[in-house]
Design a protein around this motif. Structure first.
Motif, PDB file in Angstrom:
ATOM      1  N   GLY A 139       0.815  -1.210   0.000  1.00 19.23           N
ATOM      2  CA  GLY A 139       0.000   0.000   0.000  1.00 19.23           C
ATOM      3  C   GLY A 139       0.848   1.259   0.000  1.00 19.23           C
ATOM      4  O   GLY A 139       2.010   1.254   0.399  1.00 19.23           O
ATOM      5  N   CYS A 140       0.242   2.338  -0.430  1.00 17.22           N
ATOM      6  CA  CYS A 140       0.953   3.606  -0.579  1.00 17.22           C
ATOM      7  C   CYS A 140       1.372   4.216   0.752  1.00 17.22           C
ATOM      8  O   CYS A 140       2.536   4.562   0.941  1.00 17.22           O
ATOM      9  CB  CYS A 140       0.069   4.581  -1.358  1.00 17.22           C
ATOM     10  N   HIS A 141       0.452   4.345   1.674  1.00 17.41           N
ATOM     11  CA  HIS A 141       0.757   5.039   2.922  1.00 17.41           C
ATOM     12  C   HIS A 141       1.796   4.321   3.788  1.00 17.41           C
ATOM     13  O   HIS A 141       2.712   4.968   4.312  1.00 17.41           O
ATOM     14  CB  HIS A 141      -0.528   5.289   3.712  1.00 17.41           C
ATOM     15  N   PRO A 142       1.714   2.999   3.980  1.00 16.86           N
ATOM     16  CA  PRO A 142       2.756   2.335   4.770  1.00 16.86           C
ATOM     17  C   PRO A 142       4.151   2.540   4.203  1.00 16.86           C
ATOM     18  O   PRO A 142       5.107   2.768   4.949  1.00 16.86           O
ATOM     19  CB  PRO A 142       2.340   0.860   4.728  1.00 16.86           C
ATOM     20  N   GLY A 143       4.284   2.477   2.880  1.00 13.88           N
ATOM     21  CA  GLY A 143       5.589   2.690   2.267  1.00 13.88           C
ATOM     22  C   GLY A 143       6.097   4.096   2.498  1.00 13.88           C
ATOM     23  O   GLY A 143       7.264   4.300   2.832  1.00 13.88           O
ATOM     24  N   ARG A 144       5.225   5.084   2.336  1.00 11.50           N
ATOM     25  CA  ARG A 144       5.623   6.482   2.559  1.00 11.50           C
ATOM     26  C   ARG A 144       6.022   6.716   4.014  1.00 11.50           C
ATOM     27  O   ARG A 144       6.968   7.439   4.307  1.00 11.50           O
ATOM     28  CB  ARG A 144       4.479   7.421   2.185  1.00 11.50           C
ATOM     29  N   ILE A 145       5.281   6.084   4.919  1.00  5.46           N
ATOM     30  CA  ILE A 145       5.590   6.241   6.344  1.00  5.46           C
ATOM     31  C   ILE A 145       6.947   5.638   6.662  1.00  5.46           C
ATOM     32  O   ILE A 145       7.762   6.240   7.387  1.00  5.46           O
ATOM     33  CB  ILE A 145       4.482   5.605   7.203  1.00  5.46           C
ATOM     34  N   MET A 146       7.240   4.460   6.147  1.00  7.86           N
ATOM     35  CA  MET A 146       8.508   3.804   6.435  1.00  7.86           C
ATOM     36  C   MET A 146       9.689   4.579   5.849  1.00  7.86           C
ATOM     37  O   MET A 146      10.754   4.673   6.452  1.00  7.86           O
ATOM     38  CB  MET A 146       8.503   2.371   5.910  1.00  7.86           C
ATOM     39  N   VAL A 147       9.520   5.142   4.667  1.00  5.62           N
ATOM     40  CA  VAL A 147      10.585   5.952   4.066  1.00  5.62           C
ATOM     41  C   VAL A 147      10.831   7.187   4.925  1.00  5.62           C
ATOM     42  O   VAL A 147      11.985   7.532   5.236  1.00  5.62           O
ATOM     43  CB  VAL A 147      10.232   6.351   2.620  1.00  5.62           C
ATOM     44  N   GLU A 174       2.994  12.893   9.320  1.00  2.00           N
ATOM     45  CA  GLU A 174       1.907  13.070  10.279  1.00  2.00           C
ATOM     46  C   GLU A 174       0.545  13.086   9.591  1.00  2.00           C
ATOM     47  O   GLU A 174      -0.456  12.651  10.170  1.00  2.00           O
ATOM     48  CB  GLU A 174       2.122  14.361  11.067  1.00  2.00           C
ATOM     49  N   ARG A 175       0.519  13.542   8.343  1.00  2.00           N
ATOM     50  CA  ARG A 175      -0.743  13.607   7.611  1.00  2.00           C
ATOM     51  C   ARG A 175      -1.298  12.227   7.317  1.00  2.00           C
ATOM     52  O   ARG A 175      -2.529  12.027   7.325  1.00  2.00           O
ATOM     53  CB  ARG A 175      -0.538  14.374   6.300  1.00  2.00           C
TER      54      ARG A 175
END
Length: 286
Positions: free
Chosen positions: A138-146, A269-270
């Motif tokens: 998914g998009c959000h988990p990847g962005r969060i981990m980066v 945070e978003r």
């Protein structure tokens, strides 16, 4: 109680970190999945809660510094240790292939939390340093981990600066450029973890690290195995790091770097789930 050796302590810390990272990502499932649902066996759940209580306590308030499979990689590197140098790269790749092969039997096209690529970085005859691609779905988990890898000091600051130049979109920031070109003596090669075949770097890695012979695909910045692999190289071989020169020069203007970090944190945070109440800390196993 038997006194825990240094190697046992390292393994325990990695398991603790793996559990915390998995529990955190469970909040993105639909419906969200608690640790109790992820570990369905009551006896096993009770044992893990006793042995790794902090993972259960902090998964909903502290961010993981990295994805679960990155911890798995470290576990295998830890297992191999310094027992062999010859063919160590091949041995590690084969161990990871054997580990993920049973996961294919479920018939799923994708394997949640399993990386598809490993990268090996070294300088001439130096030790190899490894990294895996972002193991999230998914998009959000990847962005969060980066974002967490950049802000939580898991990645070397040069690698983090290069990634933050483009994060969270594929558009380069106009006010900050932390990208760099690797010294010619650094060898950086990725491999597919399904078949072991070599993979050329993508356009994103070419833009971030100056890698040549890139393929046309431009993956989300920071998701590729090269980021973690090069970060580990820089953190362990100071001579190489000293030969890396980000575009901003030796002394970036503090305001610009602060602005880039704020941009990453704002995006982070978003997109955090409502179930997660971040206390501002990144989880580091004891």
């Amino acid at each position: 109680m038997r006194r825990m050796s240094g190697r046992d302590t390292k393994a325990k810390a990695l398991v603790e970190e793996i559990l915390h990272s998995i529990f955190f990502l469970g909040q993105f499932l639909k419906p969200p999945c608690t640790p109790e649902k992820i570990i369905s066996t009551g006896r096993k759940l009770a044992g893990l809660k006793t042995q790794y209580p902090v993972s259960f306590e902090l998964y909903s308030s502290q961010l993981p510094r990295r994805s679960p499979f990155s911890c798995v990689l470290d576990m295998f590197v830890h297992m191999i240790g310094k027992q062999t140098k010859k063919d160590k790269d091949h041995l590690l790749i084969q161990m990871l292939k054997d580990f993920i092969r049973p996961l294919k039997k479920d018939g799923l096209k994708s394997r949640p939390l399993v990386s598809s690529t490993i990268c090996v970085s070294k300088c001439n005859n130096s030790d190899s340093y490894y990294g895996v691609s972002m193991s999230t779905t998914g998009c959000h988990p990847g962005r969060i981990m980066v974002a967490a890898s950049c802000l939580g000091t898991y990645w070397d600051s040069y690698v983090a600066g290069a990634v933050m130049t483009y994060y969270p979109t594929k558009e380069k920031k106009s006010y900050f450029d932390g990208t760099f070109k690797l010294p010619g003596k650094v060898h950086c090669q990725s491999f597919n973890l399904s078949d072991g075949e070599k993979k050329d770097p993508c356009k994103s890695c070419g833009n971030l690290f100056g890698l040549s012979k890139t393929v046309g695909m431009e993956w989300a910045y920071g998701h590729c195995a090269e980021a973690e692999s090069l970060s580990n190289l820089f953190k362990n071989v100071e001579e190489i790091r000293n030969d890396v020169h980000p575009q901003y020069g030796s002394f970036p203007i503090p305001e610009k770097k602060t602005r880039a970090k704020k941009n990453v944190r704002d995006e982070l945070e978003r997109i955090l789930p409502n179930t997660f109440k971040w206390d501002g800390h990144f989880y580091t196993p004891g």
